[in-house]
Motif scaffolding. Structure first.
Motif, PDB file in Angstrom:
ATOM      1  N   LYS A   2       5.018 -26.855  31.061  1.00 46.07           N
ATOM      2  CA  LYS A   2       4.915 -25.850  32.116  1.00 46.07           C
ATOM      3  C   LYS A   2       6.252 -25.137  32.311  1.00 46.07           C
ATOM      4  O   LYS A   2       6.281 -23.953  32.654  1.00 46.07           O
ATOM      5  CB  LYS A   2       4.464 -26.481  33.438  1.00 46.07           C
ATOM      6  CG  LYS A   2       3.016 -26.869  33.456  1.00 46.07           C
ATOM      7  CD  LYS A   2       2.542 -27.163  34.866  1.00 46.07           C
ATOM      8  CE  LYS A   2       3.040 -28.483  35.354  1.00 46.07           C
ATOM      9  NZ  LYS A   2       2.463 -28.863  36.663  1.00 46.07           N
ATOM     10  N   PHE A   3       7.336 -25.868  32.084  1.00 44.84           N
ATOM     11  CA  PHE A   3       8.673 -25.295  32.246  1.00 44.84           C
ATOM     12  C   PHE A   3       8.902 -24.154  31.250  1.00 44.84           C
ATOM     13  O   PHE A   3       9.341 -23.072  31.620  1.00 44.84           O
ATOM     14  CB  PHE A   3       9.712 -26.404  32.068  1.00 44.84           C
ATOM     15  CG  PHE A   3      11.123 -25.967  32.287  1.00 44.84           C
ATOM     16  CD1 PHE A   3      11.587 -25.720  33.559  1.00 44.84           C
ATOM     17  CD2 PHE A   3      11.983 -25.807  31.216  1.00 44.84           C
ATOM     18  CE1 PHE A   3      12.899 -25.320  33.775  1.00 44.84           C
ATOM     19  CE2 PHE A   3      13.294 -25.411  31.411  1.00 44.84           C
ATOM     20  CZ  PHE A   3      13.744 -25.160  32.702  1.00 44.84           C
ATOM     21  N   SER A   6       6.635 -21.229  31.991  1.00 45.52           N
ATOM     22  CA  SER A   6       7.152 -20.511  33.154  1.00 45.52           C
ATOM     23  C   SER A   6       8.310 -19.593  32.766  1.00 45.52           C
ATOM     24  O   SER A   6       8.389 -18.450  33.238  1.00 45.52           O
ATOM     25  CB  SER A   6       7.590 -21.510  34.217  1.00 45.52           C
ATOM     26  OG  SER A   6       8.090 -20.860  35.336  1.00 45.52           O
ATOM     27  N   ILE A  39       2.320 -21.315  38.858  1.00 50.93           N
ATOM     28  CA  ILE A  39       2.562 -22.508  38.043  1.00 50.93           C
ATOM     29  C   ILE A  39       3.258 -23.546  38.914  1.00 50.93           C
ATOM     30  O   ILE A  39       4.411 -23.370  39.308  1.00 50.93           O
ATOM     31  CB  ILE A  39       3.414 -22.172  36.799  1.00 50.93           C
ATOM     32  CG1 ILE A  39       2.685 -21.148  35.933  1.00 50.93           C
ATOM     33  CG2 ILE A  39       3.703 -23.438  36.005  1.00 50.93           C
ATOM     34  CD1 ILE A  39       3.496 -20.661  34.753  1.00 50.93           C
ATOM     35  N   HIS A  40       2.565 -24.615  39.195  1.00 55.39           N
ATOM     36  CA  HIS A  40       3.102 -25.649  40.081  1.00 55.39           C
ATOM     37  C   HIS A  40       4.190 -26.453  39.370  1.00 55.39           C
ATOM     38  O   HIS A  40       3.950 -27.071  38.339  1.00 55.39           O
ATOM     39  CB  HIS A  40       1.978 -26.574  40.542  1.00 55.39           C
ATOM     40  CG  HIS A  40       2.442 -27.663  41.443  1.00 55.39           C
ATOM     41  ND1 HIS A  40       2.966 -27.396  42.678  1.00 55.39           N
ATOM     42  CD2 HIS A  40       2.489 -29.001  41.286  1.00 55.39           C
ATOM     43  CE1 HIS A  40       3.309 -28.544  43.262  1.00 55.39           C
ATOM     44  NE2 HIS A  40       3.022 -29.528  42.421  1.00 55.39           N
ATOM     45  N   GLN A  41       5.388 -26.407  39.952  1.00 56.11           N
ATOM     46  CA  GLN A  41       6.524 -27.182  39.462  1.00 56.11           C
ATOM     47  C   GLN A  41       7.335 -27.650  40.661  1.00 56.11           C
ATOM     48  O   GLN A  41       7.190 -27.132  41.764  1.00 56.11           O
ATOM     49  CB  GLN A  41       7.429 -26.330  38.569  1.00 56.11           C
ATOM     50  CG  GLN A  41       6.832 -25.921  37.278  1.00 56.11           C
ATOM     51  CD  GLN A  41       7.821 -25.124  36.439  1.00 56.11           C
ATOM     52  OE1 GLN A  41       8.898 -24.780  36.889  1.00 56.11           O
ATOM     53  NE2 GLN A  41       7.455 -24.841  35.215  1.00 56.11           N
ATOM     54  N   LYS A  42       8.202 -28.599  40.423  1.00 53.91           N
ATOM     55  CA  LYS A  42       9.140 -28.985  41.475  1.00 53.91           C
ATOM     56  C   LYS A  42      10.065 -27.812  41.746  1.00 53.91           C
ATOM     57  O   LYS A  42      10.339 -27.008  40.845  1.00 53.91           O
ATOM     58  CB  LYS A  42       9.931 -30.218  41.047  1.00 53.91           C
ATOM     59  CG  LYS A  42       9.070 -31.459  40.934  1.00 53.91           C
ATOM     60  CD  LYS A  42       9.891 -32.652  40.543  1.00 53.91           C
ATOM     61  CE  LYS A  42       8.990 -33.880  40.468  1.00 53.91           C
ATOM     62  NZ  LYS A  42       9.715 -35.068  40.087  1.00 53.91           N
ATOM     63  N   LYS A  45      12.947 -27.177  39.300  1.00 58.15           N
ATOM     64  CA  LYS A  45      12.496 -26.716  37.987  1.00 58.15           C
ATOM     65  C   LYS A  45      12.064 -25.254  38.036  1.00 58.15           C
ATOM     66  O   LYS A  45      12.297 -24.504  37.089  1.00 58.15           O
ATOM     67  CB  LYS A  45      11.348 -27.580  37.475  1.00 58.15           C
ATOM     68  CG  LYS A  45      11.787 -28.915  36.947  1.00 58.15           C
ATOM     69  CD  LYS A  45      10.638 -29.624  36.279  1.00 58.15           C
ATOM     70  CE  LYS A  45      11.111 -30.909  35.652  1.00 58.15           C
ATOM     71  NZ  LYS A  45      10.036 -31.606  34.931  1.00 58.15           N
ATOM     72  N   ALA A  46      11.439 -24.858  39.136  1.00 54.87           N
ATOM     73  CA  ALA A  46      11.052 -23.451  39.286  1.00 54.87           C
ATOM     74  C   ALA A  46      12.297 -22.570  39.336  1.00 54.87           C
ATOM     75  O   ALA A  46      12.346 -21.504  38.704  1.00 54.87           O
ATOM     76  CB  ALA A  46      10.212 -23.266  40.544  1.00 54.87           C
ATOM     77  N   ALA A  49      13.841 -22.501  35.774  1.00 54.26           N
ATOM     78  CA  ALA A  49      13.050 -21.718  34.825  1.00 54.26           C
ATOM     79  C   ALA A  49      13.273 -20.227  35.035  1.00 54.26           C
ATOM     80  O   ALA A  49      13.489 -19.474  34.078  1.00 54.26           O
ATOM     81  CB  ALA A  49      11.567 -22.059  34.975  1.00 54.26           C
ATOM     82  N   SER A 110       8.022 -21.569  45.026  1.00 55.21           N
ATOM     83  CA  SER A 110       7.689 -22.983  44.871  1.00 55.21           C
ATOM     84  C   SER A 110       7.614 -23.697  46.221  1.00 55.21           C
ATOM     85  O   SER A 110       6.728 -24.525  46.435  1.00 55.21           O
ATOM     86  CB  SER A 110       8.721 -23.656  43.962  1.00 55.21           C
ATOM     87  OG  SER A 110       8.448 -25.017  43.809  1.00 55.21           O
TER      88      SER A 110
END
Length: 115
Positions: A2-3, A6, A39-42, A45-46, A49, A110
């Motif tokens: 996902k990273f 993204s 895009i669900h991320q911590k 990380k968002a 990215a 996020s």
């Protein structure tokens, strides 16, 4: 995974929207915000990215534009700023500003998603 997705989507959307003159310069922040919502991320990380996506996009784009005019404008701007006439330094500052703005927009997206 996902990273990386993204990063790619943020860079591609930002590049696509920046090609149209009708959109303002900060459209890339809106793109980073929307990608972070989708895009669900911590949150860190968002941020990372979006920072990487825009740092690379603006850095490469600024370098290509700068190389096309033999570094004339960037050297003059770098002399005005305390960068000792370094065209590479002004490109890095440009990329850093774009990366931080996009990262903050993605961080906001996020954190809003968490709510």
């Amino acid at each position: 995974m996902k990273f990386v997705i993204s990063i790619l989507i943020t860079a591609l959307l930002s590049f696509a929207f920046s090609l149209y003159a009708a959109f303002p310069w900060y459209t890339f922040a809106i793109c980073a915000f929307v990608v972070a919502l989708a895009i669900h991320q911590k949150p860190y990380k968002a941020f990372l990215a979006a920072f990487i996506a825009l740092f690379l996009l603006w850095g490469i784009w600024a370098f290509l534009i700068d190389a096309a005019n033999n570094h004339i404008l960037s050297k003059k701007v770098a002399e005005i700023l305390p960068l000792h006439g370094s065209s590479i330094a002004i490109i890095l500052v440009t990329a850093l500003v774009g990366g931080i703005v996009a990262g903050m927009a993605a961080l906001t997206g996020s954190l809003i998603r968490k709510i």
